[in-house]
Motif scaffolding. Structure first.
Motif, PDB file in Angstrom:
ATOM      1  N   PHE A   1       0.355  -1.333   0.192  1.00  0.00           N
ATOM      2  CA  PHE A   1       0.746  -0.231  -0.024  1.00  0.00           C
ATOM      3  C   PHE A   1       1.008   1.429   0.155  1.00  0.00           C
ATOM      4  O   PHE A   1       2.442   1.440   0.060  1.00  0.00           O
ATOM      5  CB  PHE A   1      -0.992  -0.351   1.672  1.00  0.00           C
ATOM      6  CG  PHE A   1      -0.483  -0.270   2.293  1.00  0.00           C
ATOM      7  CD1 PHE A   1       0.331   1.203   3.245  1.00  0.00           C
ATOM      8  CD2 PHE A   1       0.235  -1.371   2.725  1.00  0.00           C
ATOM      9  CE1 PHE A   1       1.348   0.576   4.239  1.00  0.00           C
ATOM     10  CE2 PHE A   1       0.832  -1.441   4.282  1.00  0.00           C
ATOM     11  CZ  PHE A   1       0.809  -0.535   4.927  1.00  0.00           C
ATOM     12  N   VAL A   2       0.124   2.501  -0.272  1.00  0.00           N
ATOM     13  CA  VAL A   2       0.937   3.755  -0.427  1.00  0.00           C
ATOM     14  C   VAL A   2       0.994   4.074   0.992  1.00  0.00           C
ATOM     15  O   VAL A   2      -0.484   4.379   1.518  1.00  0.00           O
ATOM     16  CB  VAL A   2       0.105   4.618  -1.194  1.00  0.00           C
ATOM     17  CG1 VAL A   2       1.060   5.940  -0.739  1.00  0.00           C
ATOM     18  CG2 VAL A   2       0.139   4.104  -3.636  1.00  0.00           C
ATOM     19  N   ARG A   3       1.929   4.321   1.696  1.00  0.00           N
ATOM     20  CA  ARG A   3       1.569   5.045   3.140  1.00  0.00           C
ATOM     21  C   ARG A   3       1.094   6.170   2.973  1.00  0.00           C
ATOM     22  O   ARG A   3       0.714   7.182   3.882  1.00  0.00           O
ATOM     23  CB  ARG A   3       2.893   4.354   3.917  1.00  0.00           C
ATOM     24  CG  ARG A   3       3.345   5.211   5.752  1.00  0.00           C
ATOM     25  CD  ARG A   3       3.920   4.456   6.307  1.00  0.00           C
ATOM     26  NE  ARG A   3       3.465   3.435   6.792  1.00  0.00           N
ATOM     27  CZ  ARG A   3       3.781   2.239   7.425  1.00  0.00           C
ATOM     28  NH1 ARG A   3       4.481   2.960   7.933  1.00  0.00           N
ATOM     29  NH2 ARG A   3       3.046   1.935   7.503  1.00  0.00           N
TER      30      ARG A   3
ATOM     31  N   ASN B   1      15.725   4.995   0.448  1.00  0.00           N
ATOM     32  CA  ASN B   1      15.541   4.502   1.385  1.00  0.00           C
ATOM     33  C   ASN B   1      14.525   3.777   2.133  1.00  0.00           C
ATOM     34  O   ASN B   1      13.914   3.859   1.561  1.00  0.00           O
ATOM     35  CB  ASN B   1      15.332   6.198   2.166  1.00  0.00           C
ATOM     36  CG  ASN B   1      16.677   7.257   2.152  1.00  0.00           C
ATOM     37  OD1 ASN B   1      17.120   7.246   2.662  1.00  0.00           O
ATOM     38  ND2 ASN B   1      16.191   8.178   2.293  1.00  0.00           N
ATOM     39  N   LEU B   2      15.102   3.021   3.104  1.00  0.00           N
ATOM     40  CA  LEU B   2      14.480   1.502   2.842  1.00  0.00           C
ATOM     41  C   LEU B   2      14.136   1.678   4.717  1.00  0.00           C
ATOM     42  O   LEU B   2      14.931   1.687   4.846  1.00  0.00           O
ATOM     43  CB  LEU B   2      14.881   0.145   2.776  1.00  0.00           C
ATOM     44  CG  LEU B   2      15.694   0.366   1.077  1.00  0.00           C
ATOM     45  CD1 LEU B   2      15.843  -0.775   0.749  1.00  0.00           C
ATOM     46  CD2 LEU B   2      14.067  -0.197   0.356  1.00  0.00           C
ATOM     47  N   ASP B   3      13.392   1.064   5.001  1.00  0.00           N
ATOM     48  CA  ASP B   3      12.933   0.806   5.942  1.00  0.00           C
ATOM     49  C   ASP B   3      12.000  -0.424   6.475  1.00  0.00           C
ATOM     50  O   ASP B   3      10.937  -0.886   5.520  1.00  0.00           O
ATOM     51  CB  ASP B   3      11.857   1.824   6.874  1.00  0.00           C
ATOM     52  CG  ASP B   3      12.023   2.307   8.015  1.00  0.00           C
ATOM     53  OD1 ASP B   3      13.293   1.106   8.460  1.00  0.00           O
ATOM     54  OD2 ASP B   3      11.141   2.883   9.431  1.00  0.00           O
TER      55      ASP B   3
ATOM     56  N   ILE C   1       9.444  -0.692   3.735  1.00  0.00           N
ATOM     57  CA  ILE C   1       8.753   0.546   3.782  1.00  0.00           C
ATOM     58  C   ILE C   1       9.832   0.872   2.173  1.00  0.00           C
ATOM     59  O   ILE C   1      10.904   1.297   2.545  1.00  0.00           O
ATOM     60  CB  ILE C   1       8.619   1.331   4.317  1.00  0.00           C
ATOM     61  CG1 ILE C   1       7.860   1.079   5.458  1.00  0.00           C
ATOM     62  CG2 ILE C   1       7.973   2.692   3.792  1.00  0.00           C
ATOM     63  CD1 ILE C   1       7.490   1.838   6.365  1.00  0.00           C
ATOM     64  N   LEU C   2       9.493   1.376   1.459  1.00  0.00           N
ATOM     65  CA  LEU C   2      10.310   2.201   0.515  1.00  0.00           C
ATOM     66  C   LEU C   2      10.193   3.700  -0.104  1.00  0.00           C
ATOM     67  O   LEU C   2       8.695   3.452  -0.397  1.00  0.00           O
ATOM     68  CB  LEU C   2      10.246   0.932  -0.664  1.00  0.00           C
ATOM     69  CG  LEU C   2      10.388   1.667  -2.545  1.00  0.00           C
ATOM     70  CD1 LEU C   2      12.367   1.728  -2.145  1.00  0.00           C
ATOM     71  CD2 LEU C   2       9.794   1.215  -3.710  1.00  0.00           C
ATOM     72  N   LYS C   3      10.855   4.168   0.135  1.00  0.00           N
ATOM     73  CA  LYS C   3      11.083   5.846   0.653  1.00  0.00           C
ATOM     74  C   LYS C   3      11.545   6.061  -0.662  1.00  0.00           C
ATOM     75  O   LYS C   3      12.604   5.981  -0.881  1.00  0.00           O
ATOM     76  CB  LYS C   3      11.200   5.915   1.858  1.00  0.00           C
ATOM     77  CG  LYS C   3      11.160   5.735   3.191  1.00  0.00           C
ATOM     78  CD  LYS C   3      11.430   6.639   4.168  1.00  0.00           C
ATOM     79  CE  LYS C   3      10.240   5.694   5.288  1.00  0.00           C
ATOM     80  NZ  LYS C   3      11.022   6.280   6.554  1.00  0.00           N
TER      81      LYS C   3
ATOM     82  N   ASP D   1       5.349   6.926   0.277  1.00  0.00           N
ATOM     83  CA  ASP D   1       6.118   6.012   0.875  1.00  0.00           C
ATOM     84  C   ASP D   1       5.194   4.456   0.807  1.00  0.00           C
ATOM     85  O   ASP D   1       4.357   5.095   0.871  1.00  0.00           O
ATOM     86  CB  ASP D   1       6.168   6.115   2.683  1.00  0.00           C
ATOM     87  CG  ASP D   1       7.077   7.462   3.438  1.00  0.00           C
ATOM     88  OD1 ASP D   1       7.981   7.909   1.770  1.00  0.00           O
ATOM     89  OD2 ASP D   1       7.425   7.937   4.256  1.00  0.00           O
ATOM     90  N   TYR D   2       6.258   4.018  -0.059  1.00  0.00           N
ATOM     91  CA  TYR D   2       5.673   2.214  -0.196  1.00  0.00           C
ATOM     92  C   TYR D   2       5.330   1.501  -0.255  1.00  0.00           C
ATOM     93  O   TYR D   2       6.806   1.354   1.088  1.00  0.00           O
ATOM     94  CB  TYR D   2       6.019   1.909  -1.847  1.00  0.00           C
ATOM     95  CG  TYR D   2       4.935   1.547  -2.419  1.00  0.00           C
ATOM     96  CD1 TYR D   2       3.111   1.700  -2.485  1.00  0.00           C
ATOM     97  CD2 TYR D   2       5.189  -0.326  -2.344  1.00  0.00           C
ATOM     98  CE1 TYR D   2       2.811   0.908  -3.928  1.00  0.00           C
ATOM     99  CE2 TYR D   2       3.958  -1.220  -3.325  1.00  0.00           C
ATOM    100  CZ  TYR D   2       3.100  -0.678  -3.579  1.00  0.00           C
ATOM    101  OH  TYR D   2       2.356  -1.892  -3.382  1.00  0.00           O
ATOM    102  N   ALA D   3       4.528   0.675   1.058  1.00  0.00           N
ATOM    103  CA  ALA D   3       5.012  -0.004   2.395  1.00  0.00           C
ATOM    104  C   ALA D   3       4.128  -2.140   1.789  1.00  0.00           C
ATOM    105  O   ALA D   3       3.402  -1.885   0.945  1.00  0.00           O
ATOM    106  CB  ALA D   3       4.299  -0.033   3.428  1.00  0.00           C
TER     107      ALA D   3
END
Length: 169
Positions: A26-28, A54-56, A69-71, A91-93
């Protein structure tokens, strides 16, 4: 013979196949600012696009579930004047169920394999948003998540080493 069976049994238990399921994506957060339309254009512009990634990753409360999360931050400027054309932040999670990954390999798995799975979907959203925002669709190039991970580990090690040197001085 009994020793061989035990050794084979242990080896078999250690080599259980990795299981990964994408449970949700989903799109965060999504922001698109068309600065060119707000300020107006003085004719033809040649865009210069910069992309930051960035990644989380974090453990979820359910067993074997992780959220990655792919930022993405995309900035487009005009080559001649450096005037900003647009800014896109997303931010795509993805929520993943992961089993049979050894603990010491989990961190790279979460920050390499999981983003690799969800990137095509994030890429499509970036393309659609830029097109719907009045620009040609921006098709992001494939991202080398292995190189991104290695660079981040090297950066952290260098920061830790320089921090230790400062403490010693």
């Amino acid at each position: 013979m009994a020793e061989e069976a035990t050794q084979n049994g242990e080896a078999g238990a250690q080599q259980a196949p990795v299981k990964m399921n994408v449970l949700a994506q989903f799109v965060r957060d999504l922001s698109f600012e068309n600065i060119l339309a707000q300020k107006g254009s003085n004719g033809e512009v040649q865009p210069d696009v910069q992309v930051q990634v960035n990644l989380d990753a974090k453990k979820r409360s359910a067993e074997n579930q992780y959220e990655v999360i792919l930022k993405l931050k995309v900035e487009s400027k005009s080559k001649g004047s450096d005037a900003m054309l647009f800014i896109l932040e997303m931010d795509y999670a993805g929520v993943f169920h992961i089993e049979n990954v050894p603990e010491e390999q989990l961190h790279p798995f979460l920050l390499i394999e999981c983003p690799r799975m969800i990137f095509p979907f994030a890429r499509r959203i970036v393309s659609d948003v830029t097109r719907d925002g009045g620009f040609p669709p921006l098709n992001l190039e494939m991202i080398d998540f292995v190189a991104l991970y290695r660079n981040e580990i090297a950066r952290r090690q260098q920061a830790a080493a320089s921090g230790e040197q400062k403490l010693d001085a």
